[in-house]
Write a protein that holds these residues in place. Structure first.
Motif, PDB file in Angstrom:
ATOM      1  N   LYS A 383      44.933  40.705  37.262  1.00  0.00           N
ATOM      2  CA  LYS A 383      44.548  40.069  35.875  1.00  0.00           C
ATOM      3  C   LYS A 383      44.957  38.424  36.124  1.00  0.00           C
ATOM      4  O   LYS A 383      44.213  37.714  35.504  1.00  0.00           O
ATOM      5  N   ASN A 384      45.996  38.224  36.672  1.00  0.00           N
ATOM      6  CA  ASN A 384      46.574  37.114  36.703  1.00  0.00           C
ATOM      7  C   ASN A 384      46.141  36.022  37.856  1.00  0.00           C
ATOM      8  O   ASN A 384      45.847  34.730  37.580  1.00  0.00           O
ATOM      9  N   ASP A 385      45.626  36.666  38.823  1.00  0.00           N
ATOM     10  CA  ASP A 385      45.539  36.015  40.197  1.00  0.00           C
ATOM     11  C   ASP A 385      44.026  35.665  40.682  1.00  0.00           C
ATOM     12  O   ASP A 385      43.760  34.855  41.418  1.00  0.00           O
ATOM     13  N   ILE A 386      43.527  37.086  40.326  1.00  0.00           N
ATOM     14  CA  ILE A 386      42.107  36.938  41.075  1.00  0.00           C
ATOM     15  C   ILE A 386      40.843  35.969  40.584  1.00  0.00           C
ATOM     16  O   ILE A 386      40.139  35.587  41.467  1.00  0.00           O
ATOM     17  N   GLY A 387      41.108  35.261  39.733  1.00  0.00           N
ATOM     18  CA  GLY A 387      40.154  34.126  39.113  1.00  0.00           C
ATOM     19  C   GLY A 387      40.334  33.177  40.269  1.00  0.00           C
ATOM     20  O   GLY A 387      39.445  32.411  40.632  1.00  0.00           O
ATOM     21  N   GLN A 388      41.618  33.003  40.686  1.00  0.00           N
ATOM     22  CA  GLN A 388      41.659  31.739  41.673  1.00  0.00           C
ATOM     23  C   GLN A 388      41.094  32.132  43.180  1.00  0.00           C
ATOM     24  O   GLN A 388      40.728  31.177  43.803  1.00  0.00           O
ATOM     25  N   ALA A 389      40.769  33.407  43.328  1.00  0.00           N
ATOM     26  CA  ALA A 389      39.666  33.708  44.473  1.00  0.00           C
ATOM     27  C   ALA A 389      38.610  32.975  44.733  1.00  0.00           C
ATOM     28  O   ALA A 389      38.039  32.577  45.773  1.00  0.00           O
TER      29      ALA A 389
END
Length: 416
Positions: A383-389
């Motif tokens: 939830k915290n990190d995947i958007g950065q991908a």
């Protein structure tokens, strides 16, 4: 919301082997207003049960999904576990030795009626502790009006999806494809895409339960998302990492979204706003995805108060076909039992027919790795990190590698 349980051992009025027992159940609220709160469902069900079991009272406390898991944890930590909890996860309590196995509670008939992949997902350390309650799958929703204006048909491959999204963008659609990778429910959108990837997709884990978040297929999937959808401006004005699922659903209901992955609750939300929509299976790189994402919530029985027989008798009643169907229909969820699923599949009622597209996918759906006590930490990291991908300066490979490291560490801690 789960099995057909007749409780062969019940036999008539109140013969539960003990008198004056009060069972406490903490449950999640599936309603969206006071008018359809789950409290009403449970109160009615408890009243019907108590009418035939004079020695047993059932007290139900319903909390919002924002609070219910925390509430149960606080009760357990304080030494006041409820007899039953209907919440989002069971594995931590099973690992701590606080739960009855399903076989200690339920009749054989009830146990046999659960859909096998849901019952399997309820296992921790090769024994079932989580009893499936409500289920859903995901399909691709599309706005029929916007598609007609753009002269396009629903996609069956990734290339077609990207082409449709471009045609929608060219017609001025605000969100050609809404991609909610914001912190509210990014783990769901992520898994849906991972399952559609090349070679059938690998999801979060392999067949033996080892995390494979940074697999070649998964990196390829997120590279495609970054380059072919997000990078080409086909996902709308809000960065996917900042777009939450609730906001994406609301935008779809407002007619601003061409396509998005949705679950059954979006049907009513969109229909109430007059949106004409269709639903098709999520496409994969070269055709229909081999598996959809399934989600189940969980019922569990706590050992602390020693009411195994009374809990089992009540849950056998909860999982009778008519009660499973009533809950499913009230809240737009899928039955978790074979008998209720078959009844819904055979039904011609408009409400049941709306759910057929989701029901069709349930037998082959894949669930989160909820039997792993590490999953909560992994889900939070996704939830915290995947958007950065998929961000302009993001690296799918680097982000998935970081998440894999988090998962491997969490898994070694919780299993060691």
């Amino acid at each position: 919301m789960s099995a057909l349980g007749m409780a062969a051992a019940l036999g008539g009025c109140g013969s539960t082997g003990s008198s004056d027992v009060t069972l406490k159940l903490v449950a999640a609220d599936y309603g969206d207003s006071a008018a359809n709160s789950s409290q009403k469902y449970w109160d009615k069900l408890a009243e019907a049960y108590e009418a035939k079991h004079s020695g047993v009272k059932v007290e139900v406390s319903v909390y919002s999904w924002n609070d219910v898991d925390r509430k149960v944890k606080e009760m357990v930590d304080a030494g006041h576990a409820p007899d039953m909890a209907q919440i989002g996860a069971y594995a931590d309590y099973a690992a701590a030795g606080k739960l009855y196995q399903a076989s200690d509670l339920l009749s054989i008939r009830t146990q046999a009626d659960f859909l096998s992949q849901l019952a399997d997902a309820g296992q921790w350390n090769h024994a079932q502790y989580g009893i499936p309650f409500g289920a859903s799958t995901r399909v691709l929703f599309y706005n029929k009006t916007l598609f007609a204006k753009a002269g396009i048909t629903p996609p069956t491959t990734w290339d077609e999806l990207a082409a449709d999204a471009k045609a929608l963008k060219d017609k001025g659609v605000k969100y050609p494809f809404a991609l909610p990778l914001g912190p509210e429910e990014a783990q769901a959108e992520t898994m849906q895409w991972l399952l559609t990837g090349g070679n059938g997709g690998s999801g979060y884990t392999d067949d033996i339960g080892t995390y494979t978040i940074d697999s070649a297929q998964n990196v390829q999937t997120f590279t495609w998302l970054k380059d072919d959808l997000v990078g080409k401006g086909l996902t709308g004005p809000v960065a996917p990492g900042k777009l939450n699922r609730a906001a994406a659903f609301a935008a779809f209901a407002d007619g601003q979204v061409g396509m998005l992955n949705g679950h059954p609750t979006l049907i009513q939300q969109a229909a109430q706003k007059g949106v004409k929509f269709g639903m098709v299976p999520m496409p994969g790189p070269t055709g229909k995805a081999k598996a959809a994402m399934g989600v189940a919530d969980w019922m569990m029985g706590f050992k602390q108060n020693g009411h195994a027989k009374q809990i089992g008798d009540f849950l056998d009643f909860v999982y009778e076909q008519k009660n499973v169907l009533a809950f499913s229909r009230e809240y737009g969820l899928l039955p978790v039992t074979g008998s209720a699923s078959n009844a819904m599949s055979d039904s011609d009622s408009a409400r049941d027919k709306d759910l057929h597209a989701f029901l069709d996918q349930l037998p082959t759906s894949q669930l989160y790795p909820v039997g792993k006590t590490s999953w909560a930490a992994v889900s939070a990291a996704v939830k915290n990190d995947i958007g950065q991908a998929v961000a302009p300066d993001g690296s799918p490979s680097a982000i998935l590698t970081r998440l894999q490291a988090t998962a491997t560490t969490a898994d070694s801690r919780t299993s060691g």
